[in-house]
Scaffold this motif. Structure first.
Motif, mmCIF file in Angstrom:
data_model
loop_
_atom_site.group_PDB
_atom_site.id
_atom_site.type_symbol
_atom_site.label_atom_id
_atom_site.label_comp_id
_atom_site.label_asym_id
_atom_site.label_seq_id
_atom_site.Cartn_x
_atom_site.Cartn_y
_atom_site.Cartn_z
ATOM 1 N N GLN A 193 -7.883 5.646 -9.274
ATOM 2 C CA GLN A 193 -8.028 6.952 -8.634
ATOM 3 C C GLN A 193 -9.143 7.768 -9.291
ATOM 4 O OE1 GLN A 193 -4.273 9.097 -8.132
ATOM 5 N NE2 GLN A 193 -3.174 7.170 -7.869
ATOM 6 N N THR A 194 -9.205 7.726 -10.612
ATOM 7 C CA THR A 194 -10.258 8.434 -11.336
ATOM 8 C C THR A 194 -11.625 7.856 -10.973
ATOM 9 O OG1 THR A 194 -8.744 8.891 -13.175
ATOM 10 C CG2 THR A 194 -11.100 9.065 -13.629
ATOM 11 N N VAL A 209 -10.447 3.402 0.475
ATOM 12 C CA VAL A 209 -10.760 4.685 1.086
ATOM 13 C C VAL A 209 -11.557 4.413 2.361
ATOM 14 C CG1 VAL A 209 -11.886 6.923 0.833
ATOM 15 C CG2 VAL A 209 -10.827 5.831 -1.156
ATOM 16 N N VAL A 210 -11.066 4.917 3.493
ATOM 17 C CA VAL A 210 -11.749 4.717 4.774
ATOM 18 C C VAL A 210 -12.970 5.624 4.841
ATOM 19 C CG1 VAL A 210 -11.549 4.887 7.287
ATOM 20 C CG2 VAL A 210 -9.602 4.083 5.918
ATOM 21 N N GLN A 212 -3.454 2.689 -2.086
ATOM 22 C CA GLN A 212 -3.503 1.821 -3.255
ATOM 23 C C GLN A 212 -2.371 0.801 -3.243
ATOM 24 O OE1 GLN A 212 -3.135 4.675 -6.501
ATOM 25 N NE2 GLN A 212 -0.965 4.191 -6.771
ATOM 26 N N ALA A 213 -2.649 -0.338 -3.870
ATOM 27 C CA ALA A 213 -1.645 -1.401 -4.003
ATOM 28 C C ALA A 213 -1.774 -2.001 -5.396
ATOM 29 C CB ALA A 213 -1.857 -2.472 -2.933
ATOM 30 N N SER A 222 0.811 -1.218 0.000
ATOM 31 C CA SER A 222 0.000 0.000 0.000
ATOM 32 C C SER A 222 0.846 1.270 0.000
ATOM 33 C CB SER A 222 -0.927 0.014 1.218
ATOM 34 O OG SER A 222 -1.966 -0.925 1.088
ATOM 35 N N VAL A 223 0.422 2.234 -0.809
ATOM 36 C CA VAL A 223 1.013 3.570 -0.784
ATOM 37 C C VAL A 223 -0.133 4.577 -0.682
ATOM 38 C CG1 VAL A 223 3.070 2.959 -2.084
ATOM 39 C CG2 VAL A 223 1.037 3.725 -3.311
ATOM 40 N N GLU A 224 0.116 5.663 0.045
ATOM 41 C CA GLU A 224 -0.918 6.682 0.235
ATOM 42 C C GLU A 224 -1.015 7.576 -0.993
ATOM 43 O OE1 GLU A 224 -1.514 10.553 3.062
ATOM 44 O OE2 GLU A 224 -0.930 8.673 4.075
ATOM 45 N N VAL A 225 -2.252 7.907 -1.401
ATOM 46 C CA VAL A 225 -2.472 8.810 -2.537
ATOM 47 C C VAL A 225 -3.516 9.852 -2.139
ATOM 48 C CG1 VAL A 225 -1.853 7.127 -4.308
ATOM 49 C CG2 VAL A 225 -4.220 7.258 -3.531
ATOM 50 N N ASP A 226 -3.442 11.015 -2.790
ATOM 51 C CA ASP A 226 -4.379 12.103 -2.521
ATOM 52 C C ASP A 226 -5.494 12.063 -3.556
ATOM 53 O OD1 ASP A 226 -5.711 14.407 -1.869
ATOM 54 O OD2 ASP A 226 -4.112 15.777 -2.496
#
Length: 334
Positions: free
Chosen positions: A321-322, A289-290, A275-276, A263-267
């Motif tokens: 993400q989109t 997304v929590v 996301q992974a 997992s890496v954090e994305v805005d």
């Protein structure tokens, strides 16, 4: 075809029970998630669907999906009902729609009863539903020490209330207590069973299949993707060697956001996502997304998944993400 991963989830359904003072609670346990087939052709049809039945019309209004999403499954197998087949113990749940009780039968032997509501039936389970139980079409599958019984609540797509009974060695026919408990659960479901009191921001009432529009899916799947609901809180769309999936579920929220080791954090425009990317035979990006979290880190998430064949040129994580940015504004505000 490869499938999306099926990971163990830690139930956080107790979070939804805030404000409910009656009926059995929902403890935390582990259970594998059921997932849908990836890479299906957009023109294929779901064999579990009965084409002649009106789409999304339950056999009784009591079994409507929008009603079932808020019902606490543990309240359908309350203590008084389980006592007719043995000695109940603690309740545990691994999802919004599943409840188990690891109890003893009347002879003191192990008896595990698990109830699912809004259960998606396979084509073989539909074909096997030749009996009647509580006024519904019903099917049974008996193994050496376990029994699976379904009561069909909707035919297109095919859904059921399902019970699984696992008996200890030397126990009597596991189907017999299963029929009794399932009949009682259906009767309770037709009445006024206990409902969840979801916290602010909970997606539990949202239909994942209707919240996503075709314009969101088209860049990845083409103009006519095939929609496949799975249970009450998961939906996938297939087309052009790719698949997108949205699922709402309960889980333990890790403090570091690492829902996966990769997992890496994305805005996502002021909202954090994790996301992974999985570079396997059907490369996949999963974006979590929590939506809710309590003081004990029990919570609910929305998981957006984009997968495609290796040959398809697609930035799967960018597409995920989109996907998330398009759907998040339509979810209940936290």
């Amino acid at each position: 075809m490869p499938r999306f991963r099926a990971t163990a989830v830690v139930a956080a359904a107790a979070l939804l029970m805030a404000g409910c003072s009656t009926g059995p609670g929902l403890a935390k346990t582990n259970s594998p998630r059921r997932t849908v087939q990836a890479g299906a052709d957009a023109s294929s049809t779901d064999p579990s669907v009965k084409p002649s039945a009106q789409p999304n019309k339950p056999v009784d209004p009591a079994f409507a999906s929008e009603r079932l999403r808020l019902i606490n499954p543990c309240a359908l197998i309350e203590k008084e009902l389980l006592q007719t087949v043995g000695t109940p113990s603690k309740y545990s749940s691994s999802s919004y729609t599943r409840c188990s009780n690891y109890m003893k039968d009347k002879a003191g032997k192990t008896l595990t009863i698990t109830l699912d509501i809004g259960y998606t039936l396979s084509s073989s389970e539909v074909k096997n539903a030749t009996k009647q139980l509580a006024g519904l079409k019903s099917g049974e599958q008996k193994l050496s020490s376990s029994c699976f019984i379904t009561a069909v609540t909707q035919e297109n797509p095919a859904q059921a209330v399902r019970i699984q009974v696992s008996a200890g060695e030397g126990a009597a026919d596991p189907c017999e207590p299963g029929r009794k408990v399932l009949e009682g659960a259906v009767r309770k479901l037709r009445g006024n069973p206990q409902k969840y009191s979801p916290p602010k921001g909970s997606p539990v009432e949202v239909d994942p299949c209707t919240i996503v529009d075709k314009a969101t899916l088209a860049p990845v799947l083409g103009a006519s993707p095939r929609s496949t609901p799975f249970g009450l809180h998961q939906c996938s769309w297939s087309g052009q060697s790719a698949q997108m999936q949205l699922e709402f579920r309960t889980t333990r929220i890790p403090k570091d956001g690492k829902f996966d080791s990769k997992s890496v954090e994305v805005d996502l425009g002021g909202v954090k996502g994790y996301q992974a990317f999985k570079d396997n035979s059907f490369p996949t990006c999963e974006l979590v997304v929590v939506r809710t979290k309590d003081s004990s880190d029990a919570g609910e998430i929305a998981e957006f998944t984009v997968a495609a064949s290796k040959e398809k040129e697609l930035d799967r994580c960018q597409a995920a993400q989109t996907f998330a940015k398009a759907v998040l504004p339509s979810l209940p505000a936290a």
